[in-house]
Scaffold this motif. Structure first.
Motif, PDB file in Angstrom:
ATOM      1  N   ALA A  94       0.830  -1.204   0.000  1.00 20.06           N
ATOM      2  CA  ALA A  94       0.000   0.000   0.000  1.00 20.06           C
ATOM      3  C   ALA A  94       0.868   1.260   0.000  1.00 20.06           C
ATOM      4  N   ALA A  95       1.956   1.238   0.769  1.00 22.67           N
ATOM      5  CA  ALA A  95       2.863   2.385   0.786  1.00 22.67           C
ATOM      6  C   ALA A  95       3.524   2.588  -0.580  1.00 22.67           C
ATOM      7  N   LEU A  96       3.914   1.492  -1.237  1.00 17.69           N
ATOM      8  CA  LEU A  96       4.504   1.593  -2.577  1.00 17.69           C
ATOM      9  C   LEU A  96       3.509   2.171  -3.581  1.00 17.69           C
ATOM     10  N   ILE A  97       2.254   1.751  -3.498  1.00 19.95           N
ATOM     11  CA  ILE A  97       1.218   2.273  -4.387  1.00 19.95           C
ATOM     12  C   ILE A  97       1.017   3.770  -4.145  1.00 19.95           C
ATOM     13  N   ALA A  98       1.071   4.181  -2.889  1.00 21.64           N
ATOM     14  CA  ALA A  98       0.925   5.604  -2.564  1.00 21.64           C
ATOM     15  C   ALA A  98       2.080   6.417  -3.137  1.00 21.64           C
ATOM     16  N   VAL A  99       3.292   5.871  -3.101  1.00 18.19           N
ATOM     17  CA  VAL A  99       4.448   6.562  -3.692  1.00 18.19           C
ATOM     18  C   VAL A  99       4.249   6.713  -5.194  1.00 18.19           C
ATOM     19  N   ALA A 100       3.846   5.635  -5.864  1.00 17.01           N
ATOM     20  CA  ALA A 100       3.632   5.682  -7.313  1.00 17.01           C
ATOM     21  C   ALA A 100       2.560   6.701  -7.687  1.00 17.01           C
ATOM     22  N   ALA A 101       1.456   6.721  -6.933  1.00 17.87           N
ATOM     23  CA  ALA A 101       0.376   7.670  -7.219  1.00 17.87           C
ATOM     24  C   ALA A 101       0.820   9.108  -6.985  1.00 17.87           C
ATOM     25  N   SER A 102       1.638   9.319  -5.954  1.00 16.87           N
ATOM     26  CA  SER A 102       2.110  10.668  -5.666  1.00 16.87           C
ATOM     27  C   SER A 102       3.080  11.164  -6.737  1.00 16.87           C
ATOM     28  N   TYR A 103       3.867  10.250  -7.324  1.00 20.33           N
ATOM     29  CA  TYR A 103       4.730  10.611  -8.454  1.00 20.33           C
ATOM     30  C   TYR A 103       3.896  10.926  -9.692  1.00 20.33           C
ATOM     31  N   THR A 310       2.996  13.159   3.149  1.00 21.20           N
ATOM     32  CA  THR A 310       4.417  13.519   3.223  1.00 21.20           C
ATOM     33  C   THR A 310       4.939  13.949   1.862  1.00 21.20           C
ATOM     34  N   LEU A 311       4.626  13.183   0.818  1.00 24.36           N
ATOM     35  CA  LEU A 311       5.094  13.532  -0.519  1.00 24.36           C
ATOM     36  C   LEU A 311       4.408  14.787  -1.050  1.00 24.36           C
ATOM     37  N   ALA A 312       3.194  15.078  -0.595  1.00 22.82           N
ATOM     38  CA  ALA A 312       2.555  16.346  -0.954  1.00 22.82           C
ATOM     39  C   ALA A 312       3.338  17.520  -0.372  1.00 22.82           C
ATOM     40  N   ALA A 313       3.791  17.379   0.869  1.00 20.43           N
ATOM     41  CA  ALA A 313       4.614  18.424   1.484  1.00 20.43           C
ATOM     42  C   ALA A 313       5.955  18.549   0.765  1.00 20.43           C
ATOM     43  N   VAL A 314       6.536  17.409   0.403  1.00 19.18           N
ATOM     44  CA  VAL A 314       7.813  17.407  -0.316  1.00 19.18           C
ATOM     45  C   VAL A 314       7.678  18.124  -1.660  1.00 19.18           C
ATOM     46  N   HIS A 315       6.602  17.839  -2.384  1.00 15.56           N
ATOM     47  CA  HIS A 315       6.376  18.480  -3.685  1.00 15.56           C
ATOM     48  C   HIS A 315       6.117  19.971  -3.525  1.00 15.56           C
ATOM     49  N   THR A 316       5.363  20.338  -2.498  1.00 13.78           N
ATOM     50  CA  THR A 316       5.076  21.748  -2.244  1.00 13.78           C
ATOM     51  C   THR A 316       6.352  22.533  -1.981  1.00 13.78           C
ATOM     52  N   LEU A 323      14.596   7.479  -6.212  1.00 10.88           N
ATOM     53  CA  LEU A 323      13.924   6.200  -6.005  1.00 10.88           C
ATOM     54  C   LEU A 323      14.316   5.534  -4.686  1.00 10.88           C
ATOM     55  N   PRO A 324      15.618   5.470  -4.330  1.00 12.51           N
ATOM     56  CA  PRO A 324      15.965   4.848  -3.043  1.00 12.51           C
ATOM     57  C   PRO A 324      15.299   5.537  -1.852  1.00 12.51           C
ATOM     58  N   THR A 325      15.223   6.873  -1.909  1.00 10.35           N
ATOM     59  CA  THR A 325      14.578   7.591  -0.808  1.00 10.35           C
ATOM     60  C   THR A 325      13.088   7.291  -0.759  1.00 10.35           C
ATOM     61  N   ALA A 326      12.460   7.166  -1.923  1.00 11.74           N
ATOM     62  CA  ALA A 326      11.037   6.826  -1.982  1.00 11.74           C
ATOM     63  C   ALA A 326      10.787   5.441  -1.390  1.00 11.74           C
ATOM     64  N   LEU A 327      11.685   4.486  -1.693  1.00 10.28           N
ATOM     65  CA  LEU A 327      11.551   3.153  -1.119  1.00 10.28           C
ATOM     66  C   LEU A 327      11.743   3.178   0.395  1.00 10.28           C
ATOM     67  N   SER A 330       8.624   4.381   1.944  1.00 12.51           N
ATOM     68  CA  SER A 330       7.612   3.319   1.990  1.00 12.51           C
ATOM     69  C   SER A 330       7.835   2.402   3.191  1.00 12.51           C
ATOM     70  N   LEU A 331       9.096   2.040   3.417  1.00 15.05           N
ATOM     71  CA  LEU A 331       9.419   1.185   4.560  1.00 15.05           C
ATOM     72  C   LEU A 331       9.127   1.892   5.873  1.00 15.05           C
ATOM     73  N   LEU A 332       9.538   3.175   5.953  1.00 16.25           N
ATOM     74  CA  LEU A 332       9.311   3.950   7.174  1.00 16.25           C
ATOM     75  C   LEU A 332       7.820   4.126   7.440  1.00 16.25           C
ATOM     76  N   ALA A 333       7.055   4.403   6.364  1.00 20.28           N
ATOM     77  CA  ALA A 333       5.613   4.581   6.525  1.00 20.28           C
ATOM     78  C   ALA A 333       4.951   3.287   6.978  1.00 20.28           C
TER      79      ALA A 333
END
Length: 406
Positions: A94-103, A310-316, A323-327, A330-333
């Motif tokens: 689910a966290a990986l899917i959220a990263v992909a959608a946020s990208y 979190t990624l919304a704040a990062v983009h803002t 990619l490594p940071t996104a992974l 996902s693990l941290l989330a």
């Protein structure tokens, strides 16, 4: 005429509980639209229903888990290990899917100037520390505060201790479990009235106007949760069972997700899930442990919320994410989401922890938390529905995987 013979009671007993809840849902929406003042006054029905569920859930989990372990016979099959693995895989995916959608659909926030005075955890070590302290909590305090980690720990310990008790003591535990279960069934019969009160009061007081400015972010969150519920989770169940997963998926969403959407509490939905598992014919020794455990650590919806916001704040803020940071996010989330139920405020208060991975200061991160509370009327409901329905789904998948196909 006895109460059991009353025509109204006879009709209620013959009508599906899901249909009754649906009627309560439609009635609540209609009342909020046409008589909003009256809708606000029926909020007591929803409050009483949720309070009743929260009251019986800790006692039910404590007694049911202890009785199941105490009366477990050697050689009986349980599926806790595969269920635990499914919980972890589901949350991480689910966290990986959220990263992909946020990208794919980056969100920008209009951060508010004043954030709420809240106390987020200072790091992943603090989350783990909180979980550990919850495990060794006083059992009375755990029951009073609804600390399900502590309740589970004490119930498991007492269950194993009672395995060496006399048969009469084990029978007493089983009778106590049956008695509490009967009370829970009575509370669940009040679900149509509870949903009616919850829906009517929520729509009358909040409406949807507050969500318009954050509609894009909300669509990303709900879209990810729908994708997990209808695509990702069914794929996991199929690989586990090698059967068509959708009848089971839709049953769990309809009978567990619907009530969880309006109660907005995985803990309050534990009795609903336990009753659903019983109707599905699953192993009681398995689901009596896996359902309360899932309400604590199976948090796919929380992982999505933490990642997307979190990624919304990062983009803002214009921060580049490789990619490594996104992974790593996902693990941290995923790890943080497992501890969400042990932290006051749930998944939203874990956002600053994830934001710290990108060096975002705490005051800015808390503004993101404030945004989360604004859209929380829908986000928290959808998150809880996903989390709670998945508890039953993965429990059923593990139990059905070993059954021969008919």
């Amino acid at each position: 005429m006895t109460p059991a013979q009353h025509p109204l009671l006879h009709l209620l007993n013959r009508t599906s509980l899901v249909l009754q809840i649906a009627i309560g849902l439609v009635a609540g929406i209609a009342l909020a639209l046409f008589l909003p003042e009256a809708a606000a006054r029926v909020s007591l029905l929803g409050t009483v229903f949720v309070s009743a569920l929260k009251a019986v859930a800790p006692v039910l989990v404590f007694v049911l888990v202890a009785a199941s372990i105490a009366n477990h016979q050697h050689g009986q099959q349980t599926h806790i290990k595969p269920i635990l693995m499914l919980y972890l895989i589901g949350t991480f995916s689910a966290a990986l899917i959220a990263v992909a959608a946020s990208y794919a659909f980056p969100s920008s926030l209009t951060l508010v100037s004043n954030s709420a005075e809240l106390s987020p955890p200072g790091g992943i070590s603090e989350v783990l520390k909180t979980l550990l302290l919850n495990v060794v909590d006083n059992p009375i305090n755990a029951l009073l505060k609804g600390n399900f980690i502590g309740i589970l720990a004490w119930a498991i310990a007492l269950g194993f201790a009672f395995r060496h008790a006399s048969p009469s003591s084990k029978e007493m535990l089983a009778d106590l479990s049956n008695g509490v279960t009967s009370i829970v069934k009575l509370v669940i019969r009040l679900a149509p009235l509870g949903v009616f009160g919850l829906v009517a009061a929520t729509l009358a007081e909040s409406g949807m106007s507050a969500l318009l400015d954050y509609l894009h972010l909300l669509l990303i969150l709900v879209g990810c949760m729908l994708f997990v519920a209808l695509v990702s989770n069914p794929a996991i169940v199929y690989f586990k069972t090698r059967r068509n997963p959708y009848p089971l998926v839709l049953t769990c969403l309809r009978e567990s997700g619907l009530t969880a959407f309006f109660t907005r509490s995985s803990a309050a939905n534990i009795p609903v899930n336990l009753q659903l598992c019983e109707r599905l014919g699953l192993h009681k020794e398995t689901y009596s442990v896996s359902i309360p455990l899932g309400a604590t650590i199976n948090m796919a919806g929380a992982a999505i919320t933490i990642t997307v916001l979190t990624l919304a704040a990062v983009h803002t803020l214009g921060i580049a994410v490789d990619l490594p940071t996104a992974l790593l996010l996902s693990l941290l989330a995923s790890i943080s989401a497992c501890g969400a139920s042990g932290v006051a405020g749930g998944s939203l208060l874990l956002i600053p922890l994830a934001c710290s991975l990108f060096g975002i200061p705490n005051d800015v991160a808390m503004q993101v938390v404030a945004v989360g509370f604004i859209i929380g009327i829908v986000q928290d409901s959808a998150e809880t529905a996903l989390n709670s329905s998945t508890d039953v789904l993965f429990t059923a998948a593990a139990c059905l995987a070993d059954k021969p196909r008919s």
